[in-house]
Design a protein around this motif. Structure first.
Motif, short mmCIF file in Angstrom:
data_model
loop_
_atom_site.label_atom_id
_atom_site.label_comp_id
_atom_site.label_asym_id
_atom_site.label_seq_id
_atom_site.Cartn_x
_atom_site.Cartn_y
_atom_site.Cartn_z
N TRP A 174 4.74 -3.47 10.54
CA TRP A 174 3.04 -2.76 9.95
C TRP A 174 4.34 -2.42 8.56
O TRP A 174 5.45 -2.05 8.37
CB TRP A 174 3.42 -1.47 10.02
CG TRP A 174 2.98 -0.29 10.27
CD1 TRP A 174 2.62 1.14 9.10
CD2 TRP A 174 0.85 -0.27 9.75
NE1 TRP A 174 1.25 1.34 9.46
CE2 TRP A 174 0.29 0.58 9.71
CE3 TRP A 174 0.17 -0.86 10.81
CZ2 TRP A 174 -1.07 0.78 9.50
CZ3 TRP A 174 -1.49 -0.61 11.01
CH2 TRP A 174 -1.51 0.28 10.15
N LYS A 192 1.00 -1.56 0.40
CA LYS A 192 -0.10 -0.36 -0.04
C LYS A 192 0.72 0.97 -0.36
O LYS A 192 2.02 1.74 1.18
CB LYS A 192 -0.65 0.00 1.43
CG LYS A 192 -1.85 -1.37 1.28
CD LYS A 192 -2.45 -1.43 2.47
CE LYS A 192 -3.51 -1.95 2.23
NZ LYS A 192 -4.58 -2.29 3.94
N ASN A 251 1.72 -0.83 5.68
CA ASN A 251 1.25 0.12 4.87
C ASN A 251 1.80 1.48 4.90
O ASN A 251 1.80 1.99 6.26
CB ASN A 251 -0.15 0.07 5.90
CG ASN A 251 -1.47 1.08 5.13
OD1 ASN A 251 -1.14 2.07 3.88
ND2 ASN A 251 -2.35 1.09 5.18
N ASP A 309 -2.34 -4.59 6.79
CA ASP A 309 -1.52 -3.81 6.73
C ASP A 309 -0.31 -4.63 7.47
O ASP A 309 0.20 -3.71 7.81
CB ASP A 309 -1.62 -2.51 8.19
CG ASP A 309 -2.64 -1.86 7.24
OD1 ASP A 309 -3.14 -1.54 5.72
OD2 ASP A 309 -4.50 -0.85 8.21
#
Length: 269
Positions: A118, A76, A120, A181
């Motif tokens: 994480w 992302k 994202n 995510d």
């Protein structure tokens, strides 16, 4: 001989009834899922998908409507979402893609000691989950190792971070995290008695796979001079050792250092 046969039979029955994590099949929505799988992908119509080969050339494949693919990684960034499918094919999320995320509870079953990263890049992880942190004062960027920042629980199949705000009268704050995510990986064990010597000046890496120093916590990371002795925290992620100072300056905090930046300290006899 009879006793040996009975013992072997009992062991066989135990193995069948109690398979290990690597042997047990995990099912979701009528299909078997595997370690590292994040979701399932189908398409609304026949489409071509592409992958880039090691020689730099692109290879295409025609996917029929309704065909099912496993998704192993999600990217992302720049406001877009990309899915990495089986066999190295990558596709952008559009109205043609139908993605189904696998509940976190199902994904985590494959790991004995899961680490949460994480991934994202469109939205930083907020360790205090303030409703509006427009200044980014408590946010972490790409590849934060979440395990050291929150108290994570799995509730109703999904990952929830809880934070005690009792010191300001706020009680327990709970935040459900979008499982897409999060990348789950298995840290590699390292002897916790191991000591390392830093070979060149660097900083405390607040996260493994450090991309830059632009997030709040990394900007204030402590300096490490060549010759500093560090102690192992018992694991590494990729090529980054989880370490700590022999005498922490403020509080006991796990941080990371690239494997190429340290050598093991010989034990004194």
């Amino acid at each position: 001989m009879k006793k040996l046969f009975i013992a072997l039979l009992a062991a066989f029955v135990f193995a069948v009834v109690n398979p290990t994590k690597s042997e047990a099949k995990v099912m979701y929505d009528g299909a078997e899922i595997v370690k590292g799988q994040t979701g399932k992908m189908t398409f609304n119509k026949d489409v071509k998908v592409y992958k880039k080969n090691v020689n730099g050339q692109f290879e295409s494949m025609l996917v029929k409507k309704g065909n099912y693919f496993r998704v192993y990684n999600i990217e992302k960034y720049n406001g877009q979402t990309y899915y990495w499918m089986s066999s190295g094919y990558r596709v952008q999320a559009t109205n043609l893609t139908v993605f189904m995320a696998i509940p976190f509870e199902q994904r985590v079953q494959f790991y004995d000691n899961p680490a949460y990263l994480w991934i994202n890049r469109n939205k930083p992880f907020n360790s205090f989950y303030m409703e509006d942190d427009s200044l980014g004062t408590h946010t972490h960027s790409y590849y934060t190792y979440l395990n050291i920042w929150g108290d994570f629980k799995i509730e109703q199949g999904e990952l929830v971070d809880t934070y005690d705000l009792g010191f300001i009268g706020g009680g327990i704050k709970r935040n459900k995290i979008d499982s897409t995510d999060i990348q789950i990986i298995e840290p590699q064990p390292v002897n916790k008695d191991t000591l390392f010597i830093v070979t060149k000046d660097t900083v405390q890496h607040i996260k493994p796979y450090l991309i830059n120093n632009n997030d709040y916590y990394q900007r204030f990371a402590g300096q490490l001079k060549a010759g500093t002795v560090l102690k192992s925290e018992g694991f590494k992620i990729g090529n980054y050792y989880a370490v700590n100072l022999i005498e922490p300056e403020f509080y006991n905090r796990t941080f990371f250092i690239p494997q190429s930046y340290v050598i093991e300290k010989a034990l004194e006899k």
